[in-house]
Design an enzyme around this catalytic site. Structure first.
Site, PDB file in Angstrom:
ATOM      1  N   HIS A 114      13.802 -16.260  12.266  1.00 14.67           N
ATOM      2  CA  HIS A 114      12.542 -16.313  11.524  1.00 14.67           C
ATOM      3  C   HIS A 114      11.588 -15.239  12.053  1.00 14.67           C
ATOM      4  O   HIS A 114      11.092 -15.335  13.179  1.00 14.67           O
ATOM      5  CB  HIS A 114      11.922 -17.700  11.670  1.00 14.67           C
ATOM      6  CG  HIS A 114      10.850 -17.995  10.674  1.00 14.67           C
ATOM      7  ND1 HIS A 114      10.125 -17.014  10.027  1.00 14.67           N
ATOM      8  CD2 HIS A 114      10.350 -19.179  10.211  1.00 14.67           C
ATOM      9  CE1 HIS A 114       9.246 -17.568   9.213  1.00 14.67           C
ATOM     10  NE2 HIS A 114       9.371 -18.887   9.304  1.00 14.67           N
ATOM     11  N   HIS A 151      13.192 -19.643   1.521  1.00 17.22           N
ATOM     12  CA  HIS A 151      12.513 -19.617   2.814  1.00 17.22           C
ATOM     13  C   HIS A 151      13.478 -20.124   3.881  1.00 17.22           C
ATOM     14  O   HIS A 151      13.550 -19.550   4.968  1.00 17.22           O
ATOM     15  CB  HIS A 151      11.247 -20.478   2.746  1.00 17.22           C
ATOM     16  CG  HIS A 151      10.373 -20.351   3.939  1.00 17.22           C
ATOM     17  ND1 HIS A 151       9.913 -19.131   4.404  1.00 17.22           N
ATOM     18  CD2 HIS A 151       9.862 -21.293   4.793  1.00 17.22           C
ATOM     19  CE1 HIS A 151       9.160 -19.323   5.477  1.00 17.22           C
ATOM     20  NE2 HIS A 151       9.123 -20.614   5.739  1.00 17.22           N
ATOM     21  N   CYS A 179       3.938 -17.927   8.230  1.00 19.91           N
ATOM     22  CA  CYS A 179       5.261 -17.525   7.757  1.00 19.91           C
ATOM     23  C   CYS A 179       5.266 -16.954   6.341  1.00 19.91           C
ATOM     24  O   CYS A 179       6.286 -16.432   5.893  1.00 19.91           O
ATOM     25  CB  CYS A 179       6.211 -18.708   7.834  1.00 19.91           C
ATOM     26  SG  CYS A 179       6.030 -19.670   9.349  1.00 19.91           S
TER      27      CYS A 179
END
Length: 415
Positions: free
Chosen positions: A344, A307, A167
């Site tokens: 995401h 995030h 990520c």
């Protein structure tokens, strides 16, 4: 190298393909209109419990990409090339790259978490069923295929790399490209990330970790960062690529400067494959390093793009990390998670959110955190829950944290 020799690094172009839109501008407009890019998709028959996913329904046409390149590209790389085309058109228009840059001083860093794993599965399944498979299967499974394709398309013969850091990949790609230009090795870089995990096998391998949202009905609870209702992240696909240049070279050719990358931090938790380190030392160090390298102070940061995955562990750990870095100022800094709109994007998350920071600077609007109806009292920062906030800031901080303990931070400033 002395500080006087270090170069300034600016952004002259960017492009994105996300579930919100097929360009950076349409994706931004969707955020401004409080739209989500994910929807309900029932995968229970495949043994997948999660039910919300962000999909790019209309794959962009790769105009002017030779078939010899296009046929070798898996889906994640096709998305990356489309985003790169938008970035290069924004940066250079019809101006030949070689007119202002030596090709050996132009490079590419495009990362992916799982690359063309879906295409590899499909190619082998096709071979088993029909006795013949794609001759390009090897390239479809090659993580560096998007990097290679962009290198070939624009004759970028300088530094090449393909980070794989889950990520945090997109942010690390931009940070490493920034360092290549800052230290004088390169004068221009394409950098970002791309991801596409659509097959049941790929989705299952993340779902089985219990990392994806547990919500199966209410979209407002599917991705609600910093909320008491958060239960996991929404898996999305997409790509986001930036064109970075050495500032003086960009100005000399008359480029429009969209923003400046001012600082970069990258530290590892060395703790767990999925959970963030409780001591938060690496996250704190990444932020502090980025701020120190930028020459700014914590008081100069006007907005943080978090995030903000909507997972119980990350959102609390991230909140506490921000508190430790910014101290008494932390509650005064607007923070938001735009994953609440896009889902995401995994490897593309950090690069897309860097573009969001650039657009926030340009339009003088800080995007709200969507679906934050029941705030977690332990997540006590200013997450802009009431709606987009129209104000001017000069410096933003983008945070990305990945499986495997990767922690990366970028300072993106006004041009």
């Amino acid at each position: 190298m002395s500080k006087t020799e270090l170069k300034r690094v600016v952004v002259t172009g960017y492009g994105a393909v996300t579930p919100l839109g097929l360009s950076a501008s349409t994706s931004w407009e969707a955020i401004m209109n409080y739209q989500t890019g994910y929807r309900l998709v029932d995968k229970k028959t495949a043994g997948i419990e999660s039910a919300f996913f962000g999909l790019v329904d209309q794959e962009p046409a790769l105009k002017n990409v030779p078939s010899a390149i296009r046929r070798r590209l898996p889906r994640f790389a096709r998305l990356a090339v489309s985003a790169a085309q938008e970035a290069m058109a924004m940066a250079f228009g019809e101006q030949p790259l070689a007119q202002s840059h030596d090709p050996l001083s132009c490079g590419v860093i495009i990362g992916s978490g799982w690359a063309g794993i879906d295409d590899a599965y499909a190619n082998y399944a096709g071979y088993q069923q029909a006795g013949a498979g794609s001759a390009f299967s090897c390239f479809h499974a090659m993580p560096s295929v998007a990097t290679s394709a962009c290198s070939m398309l624009w004759g970028l013969r300088g530094y090449q790399n393909t980070p794989v850091a889950a990520c945090a990949t997109g942010t690390i790609a931009i940070g490493d490209a920034f360092e290549q230009i800052r230290t004088g090795r390169m004068s221009m870089m394409l950098a970002g990330g791309s991801e596409s995990l659509l097959s049941d096998a790929s989705v299952w391998m993340i779902d089985i970790l219990q990392a994806l949202t547990h919500e199966t009905q209410d979209i407002t609870k599917a991705c609600c960062p910093f909320s008491l209702d958060r239960s996991g992240f929404v898996l999305s696909e997409g790509a986001a690529i930036l064109c970075l240049e050495e500032r003086e070279t960009a100005l000399a050719r008359g480029a429009q400067i969209l923003g400046e990358i001012k600082g970069y931090g990258n530290y590892s938790d060395a703790f767990d494959f999925t959970a963030p380190a409780p001591d938060k030392r690496a996250r704190i160090a990444a932020m502090q390093q980025a701020i120190a390298q930028s020459g700014l102070s914590p008081h100069d940061i006007g907005y943080i793009n978090a995030h903000g995955t909507s997972t119980p562990l990350n959102d609390l750990n991230e909140t506490e990390s921000i508190h430790q870095v910014f101290g008494d100022k932390a509650p005064q800094i607007p923070v938001s998670s735009t994953k609440s709109y896009s889902g995401h994007l995994i490897a593309a998350a950090g690069s897309f959110e860097t573009i969001v920071c650039l657009q926030a600077l340009q339009h003088e609007v800080l995007p709200a955190t969507l679906h934050l109806k029941r705030a977690d009292p332990a997540c006590d920062l200013d997450y802009i829950p009431e709606g987009h906030r129209y104000c001017r800031v000069d410096n933003t901080l983008n945070l990305s944290f990945g499986f495997g303990g990767a922690n990366a931070a970028l300072i993106i400033g006004r041009a």
